[in-house]
Design a protein around this motif. Sequence first.
Motif, mmCIF file in Angstrom:
data_model
loop_
_atom_site.group_PDB
_atom_site.id
_atom_site.type_symbol
_atom_site.label_atom_id
_atom_site.label_comp_id
_atom_site.label_asym_id
_atom_site.label_seq_id
_atom_site.Cartn_x
_atom_site.Cartn_y
_atom_site.Cartn_z
ATOM 1 N N ALA A 7 0.822 -1.206 0.000
ATOM 2 C CA ALA A 7 0.000 0.000 0.000
ATOM 3 C C ALA A 7 0.857 1.258 0.000
ATOM 4 N N ALA A 8 2.011 1.183 0.671
ATOM 5 C CA ALA A 8 2.905 2.337 0.740
ATOM 6 C C ALA A 8 3.865 2.398 -0.439
ATOM 7 N N GLN A 9 3.813 1.414 -1.314
ATOM 8 C CA GLN A 9 4.721 1.325 -2.463
ATOM 9 C C GLN A 9 6.186 1.444 -2.025
ATOM 10 N N ALA A 10 6.489 0.753 -0.908
ATOM 11 C CA ALA A 10 7.846 0.813 -0.360
ATOM 12 C C ALA A 10 8.827 -0.033 -1.159
ATOM 13 N N LEU A 11 8.318 -1.049 -1.838
ATOM 14 C CA LEU A 11 9.133 -1.894 -2.701
ATOM 15 C C LEU A 11 8.323 -2.233 -3.946
ATOM 16 N N PRO A 12 8.977 -2.508 -5.062
ATOM 17 C CA PRO A 12 8.237 -2.966 -6.247
ATOM 18 C C PRO A 12 7.472 -4.252 -5.927
ATOM 19 N N ASP A 13 6.302 -4.401 -6.524
ATOM 20 C CA ASP A 13 5.479 -5.576 -6.244
ATOM 21 C C ASP A 13 5.982 -6.770 -7.056
ATOM 22 N N ARG A 14 6.915 -7.492 -6.454
ATOM 23 C CA ARG A 14 7.397 -8.739 -7.041
ATOM 24 C C ARG A 14 7.646 -9.710 -5.887
ATOM 25 N N LEU A 15 8.111 -10.886 -6.177
ATOM 26 C CA LEU A 15 8.330 -11.899 -5.149
ATOM 27 C C LEU A 15 9.665 -11.674 -4.450
ATOM 28 N N TYR A 16 9.630 -11.773 -3.119
ATOM 29 C CA TYR A 16 10.830 -11.645 -2.295
ATOM 30 C C TYR A 16 10.906 -12.830 -1.339
ATOM 31 N N PHE A 17 12.102 -13.148 -0.896
ATOM 32 C CA PHE A 17 12.237 -14.063 0.232
ATOM 33 C C PHE A 17 11.553 -13.397 1.420
ATOM 34 N N GLN A 18 10.722 -14.170 2.132
ATOM 35 C CA GLN A 18 10.002 -13.617 3.275
ATOM 36 C C GLN A 18 10.399 -14.364 4.550
ATOM 37 N N HIS A 19 10.896 -13.617 5.531
ATOM 38 C CA HIS A 19 11.166 -14.150 6.867
ATOM 39 C C HIS A 19 10.059 -13.610 7.745
ATOM 40 N N ALA B 252 7.142 -11.703 7.736
ATOM 41 C CA ALA B 252 6.785 -10.750 6.683
ATOM 42 C C ALA B 252 7.919 -9.773 6.407
ATOM 43 N N ILE B 253 9.138 -10.126 6.806
ATOM 44 C CA ILE B 253 10.303 -9.277 6.555
ATOM 45 C C ILE B 253 10.853 -9.621 5.174
ATOM 46 N N PRO B 254 10.869 -8.669 4.239
ATOM 47 C CA PRO B 254 11.333 -8.996 2.884
ATOM 48 C C PRO B 254 12.849 -9.032 2.792
ATOM 49 N N GLY B 255 13.331 -9.976 2.022
ATOM 50 C CA GLY B 255 14.762 -10.101 1.791
ATOM 51 C C GLY B 255 15.084 -10.060 0.312
ATOM 52 N N MET B 256 15.874 -11.016 -0.131
ATOM 53 C CA MET B 256 16.330 -11.059 -1.517
ATOM 54 C C MET B 256 15.162 -11.239 -2.485
#
Length: 475
Positions: free
Chosen positions: A250-262, A264-268
Motif C-alpha cells: 500500500a505504501a509502495q515501499a518496494l516494487p510488487d514482485r516476489l521476495y524471500f520472506q522471513h 513478513a520481513i522482505p529479503g532477496m
Amino acid sequence: MPSKGVRVFTYIAVAGCSIELSVPKQTVVRNELNTFWNGDLEVDARNIDSLFNKKGRFSFKVLSNGRLVTEQWIDVNAITGNASGGTMDTIASTPSVFSPNNDNIIVTYGFYEAGQGHDVLPNQHQCYIAVAPNYANWQGKLAPPGSAQEGKPFNRLVLPSAHDVGMNSMQSSDSVLKKVGGAIATSLVGSHEAVAQITDSVSGPAISLVAPNIIFSLAITQKDSLDAMLQIGARYFEFRPAHCHKTILAAQALPDRLYFQHSAIPGMAYDQFLSDAVAFLLAHPAEIIVVQLRWDGVPAECARPSDQEQREYLDAALKQAQGQIVAGGLDDLRSSTIAQLRRNKKRLIMLVSVDSLSTYTDAGNATLNGDSIVAAFPKVLTAANERGKAFINIQCQATAANITEAVVYSVLDAGTTTSCIMATKAICDSKTLPWCRDNVLRTCDNNVLVVMMNDFIDGATADVAVQLSKQRLEQ
C-alpha cells in the motif's frame, strides 16, 4: 587489572595456511589442518602501555605459504569491554575474503561483540575464522565428467546449505523502513514474544529507532552475496517467495514482485536469486544446485505465488541459459546419477514443499551453546525416520531468536553488531560440524541426499560436506 576476553574458533582446510591471532603482548599461531580449535585471548589492561587509553587491538592474519591473504582487526576496551573501530565493527563489514594471490582460498569469518556481557549471551567476544578452498567447482572435481564417481547417484552427495539464503542483507528492509517508518517492524515480525516485551518497554518513537535492530537480530542469517555463497560451496537453498505484506504494498515501499520472506520481513528478490543461480551454473558447467520452495512461517498478508507465477519466474531466469540448463524435479533428485543430470542439462533441481527429514526442533535449536542440537542428531537420524524421505536436512544453526532474553538484549542494550544469531555461530559450529564429520556416514542412509545447513555459510561447513561427499561417492 581489568581485561576482556576474546574466544576464537579456527578451522584450516588448505595446506600451507596459518592463522596468526594477536592481542597486546600475546600472539597465537594455528596451522593444523582439518582441526576445530578454539581458545581464549585476553585484552589485559596491564599489557597496554598507555595510562589513559586502555584499548587494545585484537587482530588476525591469514597467511598462505608466508604470503598475506587478509588481516582483520578491532579495538577492545579492556575496562568497558566494548569493541569498536577497525575492520570488524559491524557484521555487514565482514564479508568473505577471496585471496588476492590467485591461490583459490576463501576466508570466512565473523565477529560478535559481547560488550560488557550479559547473563544469557556470551560474556567474551566471539570470533570465528575458516580458511578453505574456493569450492566453486567442487562437484566437478569430486565427480569429473567421464569418471566412475560421475556414474554414482546424485543423492550420494552431502550439500552445504545457507540457512535462510534470502536474508543476507538489510537492503529490502531498509527501503521499507525508510518509506513506511520503523513502527512497521512489529507488524513484519509477527507474534514474537521478545518483540512484545520490547514494545511494552519502550515508547512508540523509540520503537522506530530500534526497528533495524529488531529486524537484524531476528532475521539476518547470512552476510555474503549469493555468488559468494556458491563459491564457498553452498548447493542447496530453501526459498520462501511471496509478495510483500499488504502494508508495504500500500505504501509502495518496494516494487510488487516476489521476495524471500522471513515472517513478513522482505529479503532477496526471487527473480534475482534465480537469475544469479542460473548465471553461476552457466559459468560452472559441472555443478548442480537444488532449490526447495517453502512457505512455513509466511503470514497470509503476504500473498503466495500461483503455480503459473512460479513457472513464469523460473522460465524468465532460464531464458538466459538458451536451453543449456533446464529444471529438474524430485524424481531426478531421487533416481538420477550425476552424469544423467549433467547430460540432461538438469542442473537446477526445483522442489516444492517435498517430504524431507529435518533435525530441527523449536526446543532443540533454541540454544546458546549447541549441546541440545548435537543431542538431537542421533535421535532423529535413524533408519526408520529416513525411510522414504526426499533428503535429510541436518540443521547446524541455533535459533537464538527463539530465546526471548537474547533478542531483547540484542535489540535494546546492543545493536546490529551484536546479533544474537552471530553470538551462537562459532560455539555451535565447534560442536555440530565435528559431529557431522564423524557420524554422517554411520547415521545417514547412503542412498538419501544429505544437506548440511548453517547460518553465515562458511568454509568449515562446506569442507566437512565436501569431504563427506567424497567418502560417500567411494562407497
